[in-house]
Design a protein around this motif. Structure first.
Motif, PDB file in Angstrom:
ATOM      1  N   LEU A   1      -2.206   0.450  -2.624  1.00 60.08           N
ATOM      2  CA  LEU A   1      -1.998   1.151  -3.893  1.00 60.08           C
ATOM      3  C   LEU A   1      -2.251   2.640  -3.739  1.00 60.08           C
ATOM      4  O   LEU A   1      -1.542   3.458  -4.343  1.00 60.08           O
ATOM      5  CB  LEU A   1      -2.922   0.567  -4.970  1.00 60.08           C
TER       6      LEU A   1
ATOM      7  N   VAL B   1       0.815   4.305  -2.274  1.00 59.14           N
ATOM      8  CA  VAL B   1       1.893   4.425  -3.257  1.00 59.14           C
ATOM      9  C   VAL B   1       1.583   5.511  -4.283  1.00 59.14           C
ATOM     10  O   VAL B   1       2.444   6.354  -4.596  1.00 59.14           O
ATOM     11  CB  VAL B   1       2.136   3.078  -3.960  1.00 59.14           C
ATOM     12  N   LEU B   2       0.354   5.511  -4.804  1.00 57.08           N
ATOM     13  CA  LEU B   2      -0.003   6.475  -5.850  1.00 57.08           C
ATOM     14  C   LEU B   2       0.012   7.904  -5.325  1.00 57.08           C
ATOM     15  O   LEU B   2       0.471   8.820  -6.020  1.00 57.08           O
ATOM     16  CB  LEU B   2      -1.374   6.141  -6.430  1.00 57.08           C
TER      17      LEU B   2
ATOM     18  N   ILE C   1       0.898  -0.694   3.736  1.00 58.23           N
ATOM     19  CA  ILE C   1       1.726  -1.547   2.891  1.00 58.23           C
ATOM     20  C   ILE C   1       2.426  -2.603   3.745  1.00 58.23           C
ATOM     21  O   ILE C   1       2.488  -3.788   3.393  1.00 58.23           O
ATOM     22  CB  ILE C   1       2.763  -0.707   2.129  1.00 58.23           C
TER      23      ILE C   1
END
Length: 247
Positions: A24, A27-28, A239
């Motif tokens: 996460l 991605v953020l 990921i």
């Protein structure tokens, strides 16, 4: 005096790998960097980091090709200027002109490679070292201030921030350099089409090579997109690992 144990601890801190970041976070931080690059006011503020890398690329290429570097100037409107002396044509001049627009994403790619090995602290300290090396070549007050502030922020984060904050800062910065290398090329062509950048790097390259300026703009764009894709694959490691695609 610094003890041997202290130096060993410092060396271990520099080279130790940090844990994999949560997917996460990857991605953020990519989304944050994309928003900064795509929106007007954040881009105007953060673009100075791209200018630092751009002018640093010109300077490094000039030194590596044997040109005499006279200095770097960074301006408050996020423009910059690197002055070097030597042959006005030939491979050295071509590489020096090429290096500017290619440098930000290439610096980002080097950062992505370090982050792929979870060398977050090493990445931040290398960034500080590069900014200090560039500082001795800057010839105007705003340029000095810009490098000191940027280097100071990176140093404070590397020394005092928690590992989670360091990871978020490092991933955001690397994503920003990778993504931020594309927008200046688009802006370059837009300004050229309006006749507002007659002495751009692409136009200077056109003047000393058989190829037109648009060819060089295309080279910048394709190279930076390729580097962005490669860097994205490196940064996406956590990921891919989470998804079971890599070991």
């Amino acid at each position: 005096m610094v003890s041997i144990d202290g130096l060993t601890a410092l060396w271990d801190r520099l080279l130790d790998a940090q844990p994999d970041p949560p997917p996460l976070l990857v991605v953020l931080t990519a989304l944050v960097a994309l928003v900064v690059v795509a929106t007007r006011l954040p881009w105007q503020i953060a673009r100075n980091a791209v200018t630092i890398a751009h002018e640093g690329g010109h300077a490094l290429a000039a030194l590596l090709t044997g040109r005499r570097l006279h200095g770097i100037r960074l301006h408050s409107d996020t423009s910059g200027l690197t002055l070097s002396a030597g042959r006005p044509t030939g491979p050295g001049m071509i590489l020096t002109l090429l290096a500017g627009y290619l440098a930000p994403p290439l610096v980002g790619l080097a950062g992505a490679w370090l982050l792929a090995g979870n060398r977050i602290t090493l990445l931040l300290w290398v960034a500080v070292a590069l900014l200090l090396a560039m500082l001795v070549m800057v010839r105007n007050a705003f340029g000095v201030l810009s490098l000191v502030v940027t280097g100071g922020v990176v140093l404070v984060v590397s020394w005092y921030a928690t590992p989670q904050v360091q990871a978020a800062f490092a991933w955001t910065g690397v994503w920003f350099l990778l993504l931020g290398g594309v927008r200046p090329v688009v802006e370059l062509q837009r300004l050229r089409s309006r006749g507002r950048m007659p002495a751009s790097d692409a136009d200077q390259l056109a003047g000393i090579t058989p190829f037109p300026a648009f060819f060089w703009v295309a080279v910048f764009a394709l190279a930076n997109l390729a580097v962005l894709g490669t860097g994205a694959l490196l940064l996406a490691g956590p990921i891919l690992t989470e998804a079971g695609i890599t070991g």
